[in-house]
Write a protein that holds these residues in place. Sequence first.
Motif, PDB file in Angstrom:
ATOM      1  N   GLU A  36     -24.910 108.090  27.715  1.00  0.00           N
ATOM      2  CA  GLU A  36     -23.609 107.831  27.110  1.00  0.00           C
ATOM      3  C   GLU A  36     -22.697 107.119  28.106  1.00  0.00           C
ATOM      4  O   GLU A  36     -23.049 106.942  29.274  1.00  0.00           O
ATOM      5  N   ILE A  37     -21.528 106.734  27.628  1.00  0.00           N
ATOM      6  CA  ILE A  37     -20.497 106.146  28.484  1.00  0.00           C
ATOM      7  C   ILE A  37     -19.315 107.099  28.504  1.00  0.00           C
ATOM      8  O   ILE A  37     -18.814 107.502  27.451  1.00  0.00           O
ATOM      9  N   SER A  38     -18.885 107.479  29.698  1.00  0.00           N
ATOM     10  CA  SER A  38     -17.789 108.433  29.821  1.00  0.00           C
ATOM     11  C   SER A  38     -16.462 107.770  29.453  1.00  0.00           C
ATOM     12  O   SER A  38     -16.337 106.544  29.427  1.00  0.00           O
ATOM     13  N   GLY A  39     -15.464 108.612  29.181  1.00  0.00           N
ATOM     14  CA  GLY A  39     -14.150 108.112  28.798  1.00  0.00           C
ATOM     15  C   GLY A  39     -13.201 108.041  29.976  1.00  0.00           C
ATOM     16  O   GLY A  39     -13.573 108.271  31.137  1.00  0.00           O
ATOM     17  N   LEU A  40     -11.956 107.735  29.667  1.00  0.00           N
ATOM     18  CA  LEU A  40     -10.918 107.659  30.687  1.00  0.00           C
ATOM     19  C   LEU A  40     -10.757 109.016  31.370  1.00  0.00           C
ATOM     20  O   LEU A  40     -11.006 110.053  30.767  1.00  0.00           O
ATOM     21  N   PRO A  41     -10.355 109.070  32.638  1.00  0.00           N
ATOM     22  CA  PRO A  41      -9.881 107.946  33.463  1.00  0.00           C
ATOM     23  C   PRO A  41     -10.978 107.190  34.203  1.00  0.00           C
ATOM     24  O   PRO A  41     -10.724 106.137  34.764  1.00  0.00           O
ATOM     25  N   VAL A  42     -12.209 107.729  34.249  1.00  0.00           N
ATOM     26  CA  VAL A  42     -13.308 107.051  34.939  1.00  0.00           C
ATOM     27  C   VAL A  42     -14.346 106.651  33.895  1.00  0.00           C
ATOM     28  O   VAL A  42     -15.018 107.510  33.324  1.00  0.00           O
ATOM     29  N   ILE A  43     -14.468 105.362  33.637  1.00  0.00           N
ATOM     30  CA  ILE A  43     -15.414 104.876  32.641  1.00  0.00           C
ATOM     31  C   ILE A  43     -16.687 104.431  33.347  1.00  0.00           C
ATOM     32  O   ILE A  43     -16.663 103.530  34.189  1.00  0.00           O
ATOM     33  N   SER A  44     -17.801 105.082  33.020  1.00  0.00           N
ATOM     34  CA  SER A  44     -19.083 104.730  33.621  1.00  0.00           C
ATOM     35  C   SER A  44     -20.197 105.260  32.728  1.00  0.00           C
ATOM     36  O   SER A  44     -19.966 106.095  31.854  1.00  0.00           O
ATOM     37  N   ARG A  45     -21.403 104.781  32.952  1.00  0.00           N
ATOM     38  CA  ARG A  45     -22.539 105.269  32.175  1.00  0.00           C
ATOM     39  C   ARG A  45     -23.024 106.589  32.763  1.00  0.00           C
ATOM     40  O   ARG A  45     -23.177 106.728  33.975  1.00  0.00           O
ATOM     41  N   VAL A  46     -23.251 107.554  31.879  1.00  0.00           N
ATOM     42  CA  VAL A  46     -23.757 108.866  32.274  1.00  0.00           C
ATOM     43  C   VAL A  46     -25.155 109.016  31.696  1.00  0.00           C
ATOM     44  O   VAL A  46     -25.337 109.077  30.476  1.00  0.00           O
ATOM     45  N   VAL A  47     -26.157 109.045  32.576  1.00  0.00           N
ATOM     46  CA  VAL A  47     -27.552 109.124  32.158  1.00  0.00           C
ATOM     47  C   VAL A  47     -28.219 110.256  32.924  1.00  0.00           C
ATOM     48  O   VAL A  47     -28.055 110.374  34.143  1.00  0.00           O
ATOM     49  N   GLY A  48     -28.964 111.091  32.215  1.00  0.00           N
ATOM     50  CA  GLY A  48     -29.660 112.161  32.909  1.00  0.00           C
ATOM     51  C   GLY A  48     -30.290 113.153  31.961  1.00  0.00           C
ATOM     52  O   GLY A  48     -30.333 112.950  30.744  1.00  0.00           O
ATOM     53  N   THR A  49     -30.773 114.248  32.543  1.00  0.00           N
ATOM     54  CA  THR A  49     -31.494 115.275  31.794  1.00  0.00           C
ATOM     55  C   THR A  49     -30.906 116.644  32.094  1.00  0.00           C
ATOM     56  O   THR A  49     -30.640 116.971  33.254  1.00  0.00           O
TER      57      THR A  49
END
Length: 239
Positions: A36-49
């Motif tokens: 997924e892609i995280s929301g504000l204030p830090v926008i980045s892709r979150v990938v994991g298990t």
Amino acid sequence: MTDRGRAALRQTPDQLTVGPSSMRWKGDRLVIEVNEISGLPVISRVVGTITVTPSAVTDQELLLTDDGAHVWRPFAPVSRIEVDLGKHGQWSGHGYFDANFGTRALEADFDYWTWGRYPTSQGASCFYDATRRDGSELAAGFVFGADGTATEVTPPPKRPMRRSLWTVRRETRGDAGTKPKQVKAMLDAPFYCRAAVETVIDGETTTGVHEALDLNRLRGPWLMPMLAVRVPRRAGWRF
């Protein structure tokens, strides 16, 4: 979190897939794949298990309203969890797996509620308190063993806590004379707060997950547009 349409949903007896993320049973473990892609204030892709290993799966459920329109289902209140989110961190510890189901909006039936799950030497204690819109009250307590057994108990007294950053009122259960306190913030919103909270239950000091939800605020017309920003909707998903 991202709201997605029906086209993004796939479901089998052992797996639930929503867009690029999924959860599936692999033997006695629940494996959650996040992309997924995280929301504000830090926008980045979150990938994991995330891997949840229950000590047992319960057959318990709690009706939150008399007509069964809202149900709490504690699938595995005593579990181990392993998290690997790459650059965002790795950790392991005790955890739980539960869900709420409903056929009406929460704000249609409730004004306020709190929930807490606290690990203990015997398993876990869970407390569910709510004020319904008709003025009636819910005050439920359960002790879960590592073998999945559930015992309904009279909850210890309500103990007040400091309000959240958004001044959401908070309280939880704890022994008389004790003062529960937040030890780690998890999520603060104008109508909702989740945090790691330390309390004392039957003389045992424990730190667990606590939630407070103010549905009167959620019903406010100024708040719904804010949710649309924090929880975007994505249409047109294709597998």
